[in-house]
Design a protein around this motif. Structure first.
Motif, PDB file in Angstrom:
ATOM      1  N   VAL A 158       0.862  -1.186   0.000  1.00  9.73           N
ATOM      2  CA  VAL A 158       0.000   0.000   0.000  1.00  9.73           C
ATOM      3  C   VAL A 158       0.897   1.233   0.000  1.00  9.73           C
ATOM      4  O   VAL A 158       1.627   1.485   0.950  1.00  9.73           O
ATOM      5  CB  VAL A 158      -0.935   0.004   1.224  1.00  9.73           C
ATOM      6  N   ARG A 159       0.842   2.013  -1.071  1.00 14.86           N
ATOM      7  CA  ARG A 159       1.657   3.221  -1.191  1.00 14.86           C
ATOM      8  C   ARG A 159       0.925   4.409  -0.555  1.00 14.86           C
ATOM      9  O   ARG A 159      -0.309   4.428  -0.473  1.00 14.86           O
ATOM     10  CB  ARG A 159       1.943   3.515  -2.665  1.00 14.86           C
ATOM     11  N   THR A 160       1.692   5.388  -0.133  1.00 15.56           N
ATOM     12  CA  THR A 160       1.085   6.592   0.441  1.00 15.56           C
ATOM     13  C   THR A 160       1.744   7.836  -0.136  1.00 15.56           C
ATOM     14  O   THR A 160       2.904   7.804  -0.571  1.00 15.56           O
ATOM     15  CB  THR A 160       1.232   6.624   1.977  1.00 15.56           C
ATOM     16  N   SER A 162       1.926  12.168   0.973  1.00 17.64           N
ATOM     17  CA  SER A 162       1.612  13.168   1.993  1.00 17.64           C
ATOM     18  C   SER A 162       1.407  14.506   1.304  1.00 17.64           C
ATOM     19  O   SER A 162       2.247  14.931   0.497  1.00 17.64           O
ATOM     20  CB  SER A 162       2.738  13.265   3.024  1.00 17.64           C
ATOM     21  N   HIS A 179      -9.752  12.321   6.403  1.00 19.19           N
ATOM     22  CA  HIS A 179      -8.300  12.391   6.212  1.00 19.19           C
ATOM     23  C   HIS A 179      -7.758  13.636   6.926  1.00 19.19           C
ATOM     24  O   HIS A 179      -7.341  14.604   6.281  1.00 19.19           O
ATOM     25  CB  HIS A 179      -7.957  12.430   4.721  1.00 19.19           C
ATOM     26  N   THR A 188      -2.242  12.150   4.997  1.00 13.94           N
ATOM     27  CA  THR A 188      -1.718  10.954   4.335  1.00 13.94           C
ATOM     28  C   THR A 188      -2.825  10.308   3.514  1.00 13.94           C
ATOM     29  O   THR A 188      -3.938  10.084   4.006  1.00 13.94           O
ATOM     30  CB  THR A 188      -1.189   9.950   5.370  1.00 13.94           C
ATOM     31  N   VAL A 189      -2.507  10.001   2.265  1.00 16.78           N
ATOM     32  CA  VAL A 189      -3.458   9.399   1.338  1.00 16.78           C
ATOM     33  C   VAL A 189      -2.841   8.125   0.800  1.00 16.78           C
ATOM     34  O   VAL A 189      -1.662   8.104   0.430  1.00 16.78           O
ATOM     35  CB  VAL A 189      -3.791  10.358   0.182  1.00 16.78           C
ATOM     36  N   THR A 190      -3.621   7.038   0.743  1.00 18.17           N
ATOM     37  CA  THR A 190      -3.081   5.753   0.307  1.00 18.17           C
ATOM     38  C   THR A 190      -3.473   5.451  -1.132  1.00 18.17           C
ATOM     39  O   THR A 190      -4.333   6.105  -1.734  1.00 18.17           O
ATOM     40  CB  THR A 190      -3.596   4.606   1.197  1.00 18.17           C
ATOM     41  N   SER A 191      -2.852   4.406  -1.667  1.00 25.41           N
ATOM     42  CA  SER A 191      -3.143   3.960  -3.029  1.00 25.41           C
ATOM     43  C   SER A 191      -4.376   3.073  -3.101  1.00 25.41           C
ATOM     44  O   SER A 191      -4.769   2.639  -4.186  1.00 25.41           O
ATOM     45  CB  SER A 191      -1.940   3.196  -3.600  1.00 25.41           C
ATOM     46  N   ASP A 192      -5.007   2.774  -1.964  1.00 26.98           N
ATOM     47  CA  ASP A 192      -6.238   1.989  -1.973  1.00 26.98           C
ATOM     48  C   ASP A 192      -7.357   2.771  -2.662  1.00 26.98           C
ATOM     49  O   ASP A 192      -7.402   4.006  -2.611  1.00 26.98           O
ATOM     50  CB  ASP A 192      -6.662   1.620  -0.550  1.00 26.98           C
ATOM     51  N   ASP A 195      -9.258   5.972  -1.407  1.00 31.23           N
ATOM     52  CA  ASP A 195      -8.447   7.188  -1.384  1.00 31.23           C
ATOM     53  C   ASP A 195      -8.100   7.641  -2.797  1.00 31.23           C
ATOM     54  O   ASP A 195      -8.286   8.804  -3.166  1.00 31.23           O
ATOM     55  CB  ASP A 195      -7.144   6.950  -0.615  1.00 31.23           C
ATOM     56  N   SER A 196      -7.557   6.721  -3.595  1.00 32.78           N
ATOM     57  CA  SER A 196      -6.955   7.109  -4.864  1.00 32.78           C
ATOM     58  C   SER A 196      -7.969   7.552  -5.912  1.00 32.78           C
ATOM     59  O   SER A 196      -7.726   8.511  -6.650  1.00 32.78           O
ATOM     60  CB  SER A 196      -6.100   5.961  -5.422  1.00 32.78           C
TER      61      SER A 196
END
Length: 630
Positions: A158-160, A162, A179, A188-192, A195-196
């Motif tokens: 899981v990438r993030t 900021s 968030h 912080t925002v994730t690649s899920d 979020d994405s």
């Protein structure tokens, strides 16, 4: 299913118990084969039931269980099941028993069981010499292990990014509330997906969108690059040993399309059909982008979703953030159950006795005419270690008089307001679940559930998407906080706006399809360079530098060379939908005929026959071509 604390023990006993039962059934069959042909096939069916029970639970738990030890144990169980399945396919004594079955007196269904069994034995390599069979066994084991490694790398990476509050301008308020900014002044925002997708759709700051795009497109990099190279090499050797020109030729043999060469022809046909529409709509995106960036000369990945949303808002009067206010997750979920229940003559009763693997999972018993015909589980929100996309998994495959079907819907949706695209996805995936349950009353387990040719399985789900775009259907559950129903004219504009971009979306799908085919027909030292070239050949949008989308393209495992199946199925889905009255999508005659002639039979007939039985004719490209040209 037991509580989480007992899950590990339960999983091992369930999978190994069913696997042990399969072994005993095979030993009994080999030691004392029945004299009657039908009895042989029934015993073979019992083996298949036990194997399906073991594999279904292990493959599901490997993807969804919240405890890592359970996921790892499930992967190990999958390996044991797959190894024994390979042994069965290479067992000459077993093959001699099945191939010795006389067809005399068998009905059409039993004859189909026999034909499929003999076909599968041949494709396993049972007729090869001992050394070749040993190598095929090694390859099957390595393919499973490599595929598991590929999927695990995607789940766990899981990438993030900021970003400052200013960099999140344009985001919906409920999303921003979820968030909060940390002590460092950044969120912080994730690649899920939860979020994405919103960030790439609504964030006005281009650097934020680009950072999010790169994070999403680099999941699994660099580890999965080498994993894929191994997987492609294993599959190529496997196909070659069996006498096929490529893995695509081997894989296509049991699909509607029939031949690997026909995949390329289909991809090129869709590419040509969608060309004018794709270029026209891309030009609209570029023109709008140039209002913000006058010297822009192209539209790249971080721009596509954002400017598509802008165009829909400004030129079609559809504001995605306004649409979201009518799509509360809880009401959407209940609305989905109400709509599908009405459409297919089903009702859903909360399964209070169902043990689930996470607190977010809900279970329902499925009733038809008051009788329980199966059970479904809904696992719809993201969590650590869970499958990252959206899919339907089997829990139990239905067999008449033996076991009712149970299926699981696995998605990753927000808990609050939903994007309409997420609603469409929910309807799509629920279509698989409906198919699994309705087709679960089968004598032969090999025909139970979504057991049609793999390039047809998406068609029923793509059909159900149409109900998520109908104003009357949405009016039954899409209401805002004030209780106001989504306006019909807004839904009509949403549908018109959705038509924008269908050409370049088709071209993007053909890029993915060409990639999955090409990687299984030729070897490339640099997969990223080949991705860039294929994107140039098929997509109207250029490659985003420093990205490696193939390492997160999970379909390269399960679908292998067959990603074309999404578009192949869409062609058929558009044709089937032409039989419905768009003015009344709940009209019972078409819905019941579709349910009984396409869904209920499962895999008991070829997909082309199912479609012909429903439409009264063979399927054509006409409805798809007309839709694309609208």
């Amino acid at each position: 299913m037991p509580a989480a604390a007992d899950a590990l023990d339960w999983l091992t006993r369930r999978c190994d118990g069913e696997l042990g039962r399969a072994r005993q059934l095979v030993d009994d069959l080999k030691s004392s084969p029945p004299a009657e042909a039908l009895d042989v096939l029934r015993r073979w069916n019992d083996v298949a039931i036990a194997m399906a029970n073991a594999s279904s639970v292990s493959s599901l738990m490997a993807e969804v269980h919240p405890q890592q030890p359970v996921r790892e144990a499930a992967e190990a169980a999958m390996q044991r099941v797959d190894a024994y399945s390979t042994d069965l396919g290479l067992d000459r004594d077993l093959f001699d028993i099945i191939s010795g079955v006389s067809r005399d007196g068998l009905d059409a269904a039993a004859t189909r069981v026999l034909d499929h069994a003999l076909r599968d034995f041949r494709r396993s390599g049972v007729d090869r010499d001992e050394g070749v069979r040993a190598r095929l066994k090694e390859l099957a084991e390595q393919e499973l292990l490599t595929g598991q490694e590929f999927g695990r790398n995607i789940r766990e990476d899981v990438r993030t990014i900021s970003v400052t509050p200013e960099q999140l301008d344009g985001m919906p308020q409920d999303w921003l509330d979820a968030h909060p900014v940390g002590e460092d002044g950044q969120a912080t925002v994730t690649s899920d997906y939860p979020d994405s997708v919103p960030v790439r759709t609504f964030a006005t700051d281009r650097t934020t969108r680009e950072a999010m795009a790169k994070a999403s497109l680099n999941v699994g990099w660099p580890a999965n690059d080498a994993v894929l190279q191994r997987l492609f090499a294993l599959r190529a050797e496997h196909a070659s040993i069996l006498g096929y020109g490529s893995w695509a030729d081997f894989d296509a043999e049991v699909k509607m399309i029939g031949q690997g060469s026909a995949i390329k022809e289909f991809i090129d046909r869709i590419t040509e059909l969608s060309g004018d529409s794709a270029e026209r709509d891309k030009a609209v995106l570029l023109t709008r982008k140039q209002q913000d960036i006058p010297d822009a000369t192209d539209v790249i990945s971080p721009d596509v979703q954002y400017y598509s949303e802008v165009v829909r808002r400004e030129q079609h009067s559809v504001d995605g953030q306004l649409v979201r206010t009518y799509l509360d997750f809880g009401r959407v979920r209940q609305g989905l159950l109400d709509v599908t229940g009405r459409l297919f003559g089903l009702s859903w009763r909360p399964a209070e006795d169902a043990a689930v693997w996470d607190k977010d999972v809900t279970a329902y018993d499925v009733l038809r005419d008051g009788a329980r015909i199966g059970r479904i589980y809904l696992d719809l929100h993201p969590r650590e270690g869970k499958y990252k996309h959206a899919a339907q998994f089997d829990m139990v495959r239905g067999v008449r008089g033996a076991q009712l079907p149970e299926g699981v819907l696995v998605c990753n949706f927000n808990r609050g307001l939903m994007e309409h695209d997420e609603v469409v996805t929910l309807f799509h995936e629920f279509g698989h679940l409906i198919h699994h349950v309705l087709a679960g009353d089968q004598q032969w387990v090999g025909f139970s559930g979504v057991a049609t040719e793999w390039d047809f399985v998406e068609a029923p789900s793509q059909m159900l998407e149409e109900w998520a775009w109908d104003a009357d259907v949405l009016a039954t559950f899409a209401t805002n906080a004030a209780g106001e129903t989504i306006p019909a004219d807004l839904v009509h504009r949403m549908r018109e706006a959705d038509d924008f971009g269908k050409g370049f979306q088709a071209r993007t799908q053909m890029f993915y399809a060409a990639l999955s085919l090409d990687f299984h027909t030729a070897r490339h030292e640099d997969l990223t360079a080949r991705v860039e070239q294929l994107q140039s050949d098929y997509s109207v949008f250029p490659y985003l530098p420093d990205t490696h989308m193939h390492t997160a393209f999970g379909h390269l495992d399960g679908y292998s060379s067959g990603y074309y199946t999404y578009m192949w199925s869409l062609v058929i889905a558009k044709d089937m939908f032409s039989a419905f009255d768009r003015r009344d999508l709940f009209a019972p005659a078409a819905a019941q005929r579709y349910r009984d002639r396409v869904l209920v039979p499962g895999g008991s007939r070829d997909a082309a026959v199912l479609v012909s039985n429903f439409l009264g004719r063979a399927y054509t490209f006409d409805a798809y071509a007309a839709w694309l040209a609208e």
